[in-house]
Design an enzyme around this catalytic site. Structure first.
Site, PDB file in Angstrom:
ATOM      1  N   LYS A   1     -11.844   0.921  -1.450  1.00  0.00           N
ATOM      2  CA  LYS A   1     -10.861   1.539  -2.345  1.00  0.00           C
ATOM      3  C   LYS A   1     -11.447   1.589  -3.753  1.00  0.00           C
ATOM      4  CE  LYS A   1      -7.389   0.875   1.051  1.00  0.00           C
ATOM      5  NZ  LYS A   1      -6.657  -0.081   1.847  1.00  0.00           N
TER       6      LYS A   1
ATOM      7  N   HIS B   1      -5.489  -3.266  -2.744  1.00  0.00           N
ATOM      8  CA  HIS B   1      -5.192  -2.320  -3.831  1.00  0.00           C
ATOM      9  C   HIS B   1      -5.177  -2.967  -5.215  1.00  0.00           C
ATOM     10  CE1 HIS B   1      -4.233   0.919  -1.019  1.00  0.00           C
ATOM     11  NE2 HIS B   1      -3.716  -0.033  -0.271  1.00  0.00           N
TER      12      HIS B   1
ATOM     13  N   SER C   1       0.798  -1.224   0.000  1.00  0.00           N
ATOM     14  CA  SER C   1       0.000   0.000   0.000  1.00  0.00           C
ATOM     15  C   SER C   1       0.830   1.273   0.000  1.00  0.00           C
ATOM     16  CB  SER C   1      -0.967  -0.004   1.176  1.00  0.00           C
ATOM     17  OG  SER C   1      -0.321  -0.325   2.380  1.00  0.00           O
TER      18      SER C   1
HETATM   19  C1  LIG Z   1      -6.595  -0.291   3.320  1.00  0.00           C
HETATM   20  C2  LIG Z   1      -5.978  -1.612   3.592  1.00  0.00           C
HETATM   21  C3  LIG Z   1      -6.532  -2.504   4.508  1.00  0.00           C
HETATM   22  C4  LIG Z   1      -7.676  -2.110   5.406  1.00  0.00           C
HETATM   23  O1  LIG Z   1      -8.854  -2.079   4.687  1.00  0.00           O
HETATM   24  P1  LIG Z   1     -10.032  -1.148   5.218  1.00  0.00           P
HETATM   25  O2  LIG Z   1     -11.231  -1.648   4.526  1.00  0.00           O
HETATM   26  O3  LIG Z   1      -9.652   0.239   4.858  1.00  0.00           O
HETATM   27  O4  LIG Z   1     -10.095  -1.349   6.712  1.00  0.00           O
HETATM   28  C5  LIG Z   1      -5.976  -3.757   4.623  1.00  0.00           C
HETATM   29  N1  LIG Z   1      -4.903  -4.114   3.897  1.00  0.00           N
HETATM   30  C6  LIG Z   1      -4.321  -3.270   3.028  1.00  0.00           C
HETATM   31  C7  LIG Z   1      -3.138  -3.726   2.246  1.00  0.00           C
HETATM   32  C8  LIG Z   1      -4.829  -1.984   2.855  1.00  0.00           C
HETATM   33  O5  LIG Z   1      -4.246  -1.140   2.023  1.00  0.00           O
END
Ligand SMILES: *Cc1c(COP(=O)(O)O)cnc(C)c1O
Length: 394
Positions: A239, A208, A180
């Site tokens: 996302k 992602h 991320s």
């Molecule tokens: C954003 C993210 C999460 C958490 O997901 P949310 O739905 O925002 O709680 C978990 N793992 C990765 C790699 C992320 O980028």
């Protein structure tokens, strides 16, 4: 509470002087890529809304329609009386989307990872986790009581050696598919081979990758054509899918175990039925967003061409919409981000502990909702700011 006040004040002062104090900017969204921040409208390269779906009228309508048809709240946890027909339908669709026998929806990715790691692994087991994995994986691994082995980032040789050295009977390898804060991609094929060889499970966090990679945006695992019942897939919906939420898609036995034993699932009210209905719409929109995915690739190539004007800083090598510009120094990255904001461009400064010390960065994220002109504006503003306040190139 004077001892507590002393501690809180001392810690806050230490964070401030280390350049680590964080603040939330209050955002009034104007569009998928523009927001009013501190009184001015800026172009944002700051969200993970890769396909621009968060403002899509079809998705907004789906939330409203879902609330009218199925209600605003579920009323109880899934195992009591909160598992509505629309939740059930969503699970079937998520399983189909991920090409897995079964799926289970969660409120967010953080909770999905906590649930997975604590429910699949326990005392006496061994977890093997990439050094740059997301904080929710780190926390889930700690909470599981399994032995946690951190392998150097994407280093499959090191992982191979660690797996061989472990005497644990139950081994679990866990990785972000797309990292991320770096935007690089895990060697999923090689990881699966290692998992097969040591009879390990492979947990893939595709926060992602979902929506961005693979046929119909169906994620990193399908992009590589990998199929295995030992892959446990976690996708998030906040996302690229433009909403909030997450899901695990896996073998039926894995899903059954989560339903029985995942504490954040069992002891928590089910998600809003309106949101479940909207998620069905979001999945459909993700599937049909090929044009947006193409635009995203073009933006990335354009941005990478502009990067030569930002020396001495350089972009990390990344084929994803996450394009980090490494600055290094905590105070400098904040100065650059503040100056960019003055120019009407919002790029977040990411500092430790989110990234390793000495690697503070601007985390540029691209969206299909950006225009070519937006990318050009970012490029020009960043060149100007770096030549004004950045170091003299060596
Ligand atoms: C954003 C993210 C999460 C958490 O997901 P949310 O739905 O925002 O709680 C978990 N793992 C990765 C790699 C992320 O980028």
């Amino acid at each position: 509470m004077s001892v507590w006040r002393d501690r809180f004040a001392a810690d806050a002062a230490a964070w401030q002087s280390a350049g680590l104090k964080r603040r939330r900017r209050v955002v009034h969204p104007v569009s998928a890529t523009r927001a009013q921040v501190d009184g001015t409208v800026v172009t944002a390269f700051a969200s993970n809304d890769y396909l621009g779906l968060s403002r899509d009228p079809r998705l907004i309508d789906a939330i409203a329609e879902g609330a009218r048809r199925f209600g605003a709240g579920a009323g109880a946890s899934h195992l009591v009386s909160g598992h509505h027909a629309v939740h059930e339908a969503l699970e079937h669709e998520l399983a189909r989307f991920a090409d897995k026998p079964a799926a289970l929806a969660f409120m967010n990715g953080y909770v999905a990872n906590l649930s997975l790691l604590t429910t699949l692994a326990g005392e006496g087991d061994a977890i093997f986790s990439d050094q740059l994995n997301h904080a929710s994986i780190v926390d889930g691994a700690r909470l599981s009581r399994a032995a946690v082995n951190i392998y150097p980032h994407a280093d499959t040789d090191a992982l191979d050696a660690m797996l061989a050295a472990s005497a644990a009977r139950h081994k679990l390898v866990v990785t972000d598919a797309v990292f991320s804060m770096d935007g690089d991609v895990a060697p999923l094929g090689a990881l699966l081979e290692l998992a097969e060889r040591s009879d390990a499970l492979l947990l893939v966090d595709d926060a992602h990758g979902l929506g961005v990679w693979g046929p119909q945006g169906r994620g990193s695992v399908q992009a590589l054509g990998l199929r295995s019942d030992r892959i446990v897939y976690m996708g998030t919906l906040g996302k690229a899918a433009g909403l909030s939420g997450a899901f695990v898609a896996a073998d039926q036995m894995v899903i059954d175990r989560l339903v029985q034993r995942a504490r954040p699932y069992v002891f928590s009210t089910a998600g809003s039925p309106a949101l479940a209905h909207a998620t069905l719409a979001a999945i459909e929109l993700v599937r049909s967003a090929d044009a947006a995915r193409e635009r995203l690739s073009r933006h990335r190539e354009f941005l990478q061409r502009l990067a030569r004007f930002w020396r001495p800083y350089g972009l990390l090598a990344s084929d994803t919409p996450i394009q980090p510009l490494i600055v290094g120094d905590n105070a400098m990255v904040v100065r650059i981000a503040d100056a960019l904001l003055q120019e009407g461009v919002w790029v977040p400064a990411i500092r430790p502990p989110t990234v390793p010390a000495g690697s503070a960065r601007l985390r540029i994220t691209l969206s299909a909702a950006h225009t070519d002109e937006d990318i050009d504006t970012l490029g020009t503003a960043l060149s100007r700011v770096i030549s004004d306040i950045g170091p003299v190139p060596a």
